[in-house]
Design an enzyme around this catalytic site. Structure first.
Site, short mmCIF file in Angstrom:
data_model
loop_
_atom_site.label_atom_id
_atom_site.label_comp_id
_atom_site.label_asym_id
_atom_site.label_seq_id
_atom_site.Cartn_x
_atom_site.Cartn_y
_atom_site.Cartn_z
N HIS A 196 -16.99 66.25 42.92
CA HIS A 196 -17.75 67.51 42.86
C HIS A 196 -16.85 68.60 42.27
O HIS A 196 -15.63 68.46 42.24
CB HIS A 196 -18.26 67.87 44.26
CG HIS A 196 -19.39 66.97 44.69
ND1 HIS A 196 -19.60 66.61 45.99
CD2 HIS A 196 -20.35 66.35 43.96
CE1 HIS A 196 -20.65 65.81 46.06
NE2 HIS A 196 -21.11 65.63 44.84
N SER A 235 -24.65 63.19 34.44
CA SER A 235 -24.08 64.06 35.44
C SER A 235 -24.70 63.74 36.81
O SER A 235 -25.86 63.30 36.88
CB SER A 235 -24.36 65.51 35.05
OG SER A 235 -23.74 66.38 35.98
N GLY A 236 -23.93 63.97 37.86
CA GLY A 236 -24.41 63.64 39.20
C GLY A 236 -25.80 64.17 39.51
O GLY A 236 -26.70 63.40 39.87
N ASP A 296 -25.01 59.62 40.03
CA ASP A 296 -24.63 58.89 41.26
C ASP A 296 -25.48 57.64 41.41
O ASP A 296 -24.99 56.58 41.81
CB ASP A 296 -24.83 59.78 42.50
CG ASP A 296 -23.98 61.03 42.45
OD1 ASP A 296 -22.82 60.99 42.85
OD2 ASP A 296 -24.49 62.06 41.96
N ASP A 344 -17.30 67.41 47.88
CA ASP A 344 -17.01 68.75 48.41
C ASP A 344 -17.64 68.83 49.80
O ASP A 344 -18.87 68.90 49.92
CB ASP A 344 -17.61 69.80 47.48
CG ASP A 344 -17.27 71.22 47.96
OD1 ASP A 344 -16.77 71.36 49.09
OD2 ASP A 344 -17.53 72.17 47.20
N HIS A 372 -28.43 67.46 45.03
CA HIS A 372 -28.79 66.04 44.92
C HIS A 372 -28.21 65.23 46.08
O HIS A 372 -27.82 64.07 45.91
CB HIS A 372 -28.33 65.48 43.57
CG HIS A 372 -26.86 65.66 43.30
ND1 HIS A 372 -26.23 66.89 43.29
CD2 HIS A 372 -25.88 64.76 43.05
CE1 HIS A 372 -24.94 66.73 43.03
NE2 HIS A 372 -24.71 65.46 42.89
N ASP A 398 -29.19 61.60 46.54
CA ASP A 398 -28.56 60.64 45.62
C ASP A 398 -27.15 60.28 46.11
O ASP A 398 -26.71 59.13 46.00
CB ASP A 398 -28.44 61.23 44.21
CG ASP A 398 -29.78 61.53 43.58
OD1 ASP A 398 -30.80 61.45 44.29
OD2 ASP A 398 -29.81 61.85 42.38
N ARG A 413 -24.45 54.79 50.87
CA ARG A 413 -25.13 53.71 51.60
C ARG A 413 -25.00 52.38 50.88
O ARG A 413 -24.69 51.35 51.49
CB ARG A 413 -26.61 54.06 51.80
CG ARG A 413 -27.37 52.96 52.50
CD ARG A 413 -28.85 53.24 52.64
NE ARG A 413 -29.49 52.02 53.12
CZ ARG A 413 -29.86 51.02 52.34
NH1 ARG A 413 -29.68 51.10 51.03
NH2 ARG A 413 -30.40 49.94 52.85
O1 13P Z 1 -22.36 65.61 41.27
C1 13P Z 1 -21.56 64.71 41.17
C2 13P Z 1 -21.49 63.66 42.19
O2 13P Z 1 -22.44 63.80 43.21
C3 13P Z 1 -20.64 64.63 40.03
O3 13P Z 1 -21.31 64.89 38.83
P1 13P Z 1 -20.53 65.44 37.59
O4 13P Z 1 -19.34 64.55 37.38
O5 13P Z 1 -21.47 65.38 36.43
O6 13P Z 1 -20.11 66.85 37.92
#
Ligand code: 13P
Length: 122
Positions: A9, A55-56, A61, A81, A88, A91, A97
């Protein structure tokens, strides 16, 4: 070949970059994948070749989770973080999990990431 996913994060990206630089030789021997922005930042800061997923928040993810489900990944370093909510979150929970479902090594902080990377080297 050993395949490893790297994810962080935003607040944790500097830590992951420092970690990747410290273990660059070892990581360079692996197939590496990352979520979009994490991968971009790592590529800028190291000489590592990294396959970037979305991107996450846009599904990255889940894309990495699908590799876990398919038995393609040997380990994941995911520096979350813990102090800020993520849009998200479902996700993220799904990825954690599915790692447990498939007993895939998952490190969510730097201390355990060091163990994971040392364990992969054995
Ligand atoms: O959000 C993330 C993992 O949950 C990471 O995504 P990014 O690497 O695109 O910032």
């Amino acid at each position: 070949m050993t395949r490893v996913a790297l994810i962080a994060h935003d607040e944790k990206k500097p830590d992951l970059i420092e970690f990747a630089q410290a273990h660059e030789t070892q990581l360079g021997a692996y197939d590496l994948i990352a979520t979009g922005t994490t991968g971009k930042r790592l590529i800028e800061a190291t000489d590592l070749e990294i396959e970037r997923k979305e991107s996450g928040p846009l599904g990255g993810d889940l894309m990495i989770g699908s590799e876990v489900a398919a038995g393609k990944l040997d380990g994941i370093v995911f520096l979350r973080d813990p102090l800020r909510a993520q849009p998200h979150e479902p996700d993220i929970s799904a990825l954690l999990r599915i790692c447990d479902v498939h007993d895939t090594a998952l490190a969510t902080n730097l201390a355990s990431a060091t163990f994971l990377i040392e364990g992969l080297a054995d």
